[in-house]
Design an enzyme around this catalytic site. Structure first.
Site, PDB file in Angstrom:
ATOM      1  N   ARG A   6       0.832  -1.181   0.062  1.00  0.00           N
ATOM      2  CA  ARG A   6       0.017   0.116  -0.024  1.00  0.00           C
ATOM      3  C   ARG A   6       0.844   1.312  -0.033  1.00  0.00           C
ATOM      4  NH1 ARG A   6      -3.176  -1.571   5.312  1.00  0.00           N
ATOM      5  NH2 ARG A   6      -1.168  -2.237   5.641  1.00  0.00           N
ATOM      6  N   ARG A  62       3.051   4.014 -16.791  1.00  0.00           N
ATOM      7  CA  ARG A  62       3.370   3.736 -18.120  1.00  0.00           C
ATOM      8  C   ARG A  62       4.791   3.999 -18.468  1.00  0.00           C
ATOM      9  NH1 ARG A  62       0.692  -0.278 -17.609  1.00  0.00           N
ATOM     10  NH2 ARG A  62      -1.483  -0.092 -17.504  1.00  0.00           N
ATOM     11  N   CYS A  74      -7.631   2.420 -12.392  1.00  0.00           N
ATOM     12  CA  CYS A  74      -7.971   3.834 -11.495  1.00  0.00           C
ATOM     13  C   CYS A  74      -9.380   3.770 -11.145  1.00  0.00           C
ATOM     14  CB  CYS A  74      -7.666   4.904 -12.395  1.00  0.00           C
ATOM     15  SG  CYS A  74      -6.036   5.080 -12.918  1.00  0.00           S
ATOM     16  N   GLU A  77     -12.286   7.108  -4.901  1.00  0.00           N
ATOM     17  CA  GLU A  77     -12.719   6.876  -3.519  1.00  0.00           C
ATOM     18  C   GLU A  77     -14.082   7.179  -3.237  1.00  0.00           C
ATOM     19  OE1 GLU A  77     -10.737   5.402  -0.602  1.00  0.00           O
ATOM     20  OE2 GLU A  77      -9.188   5.100  -2.134  1.00  0.00           O
ATOM     21  N   ARG A  89      -4.111   6.745  -3.846  1.00  0.00           N
ATOM     22  CA  ARG A  89      -3.933   5.780  -3.020  1.00  0.00           C
ATOM     23  C   ARG A  89      -3.379   4.631  -4.068  1.00  0.00           C
ATOM     24  NH1 ARG A  89      -8.111   7.862  -0.126  1.00  0.00           N
ATOM     25  NH2 ARG A  89      -8.151   8.094   2.050  1.00  0.00           N
ATOM     26  N   TYR A 109       3.349   6.054   2.725  1.00  0.00           N
ATOM     27  CA  TYR A 109       2.574   7.137   3.255  1.00  0.00           C
ATOM     28  C   TYR A 109       3.536   8.543   2.971  1.00  0.00           C
ATOM     29  CZ  TYR A 109      -0.754   3.511   3.903  1.00  0.00           C
ATOM     30  OH  TYR A 109      -1.693   2.657   3.828  1.00  0.00           O
ATOM     31  N   ARG A 117      -2.159   6.699   7.941  1.00  0.00           N
ATOM     32  CA  ARG A 117      -1.772   5.319   8.703  1.00  0.00           C
ATOM     33  C   ARG A 117      -0.605   5.926   9.519  1.00  0.00           C
ATOM     34  NH1 ARG A 117      -3.349   0.011   7.886  1.00  0.00           N
ATOM     35  NH2 ARG A 117      -2.366   0.027   9.824  1.00  0.00           N
TER      36      ARG A 117
END
Length: 124
Positions: A6, A62, A74, A77, A89, A109, A117
């Site tokens: 992540r 790419r 893609c 959210e 994200r 992050y 987080r």
């Protein structure tokens, strides 16, 4: 076995160049920290908050040599009230040959996304 890596970051403005540059930076950190090879990647999911509409951040991937065949998607959210704005994200799904414990995955992050987080932000 597949493990998820992540990452998240934010941008100041909904501008194509800034989104591509920040996505490139985040992907680079994720790939390097986890020594990810494109051939080991099952797929990459990239989401953005609803205030980012100027480009697909997947365009950044790419530009990485050897990543042109990796499936990338893609998405937007869920627009939760008071959630972090201008956020990108990323979830990289990596095939691993051995038992790789979750604790050995390095999640990245950056910028304001560290708020998402804080427990993992100290690791990156």
């Amino acid at each position: 076995m597949i493990r998820g890596v992540r990452g998240a970051t934010t941008v100041e403005y909904d501008k194509e160049l800034e989104i591509i540059e920040e996505t490139t930076s985040l992907l680079t950190k994720m790939i390097e920290a986890n020594q990810i090879q494109a051939d080991d990647v099952a797929s990459v999911f990239i989401s953005v908050t609803e205030d980012l509409t100027s480009t697909f951040p997947a365009k950044a991937l790419r530009n990485f040599t050897g990543w042109n065949l990796v499936p990338v998607m893609c998405m937007q959210e869920i627009p939760v009230p008071n959630s972090l704005e201008k956020c990108i994200r990323i979830m990289i799904h990596v095939n691993v040959d051995r038992e790789l414990p979750q604790k050995d995955i390095v999640h990245i992050y950056s910028r304001n996304a560290k708020k998402l987080r804080p427990d993992l932000s100290n690791m990156s």
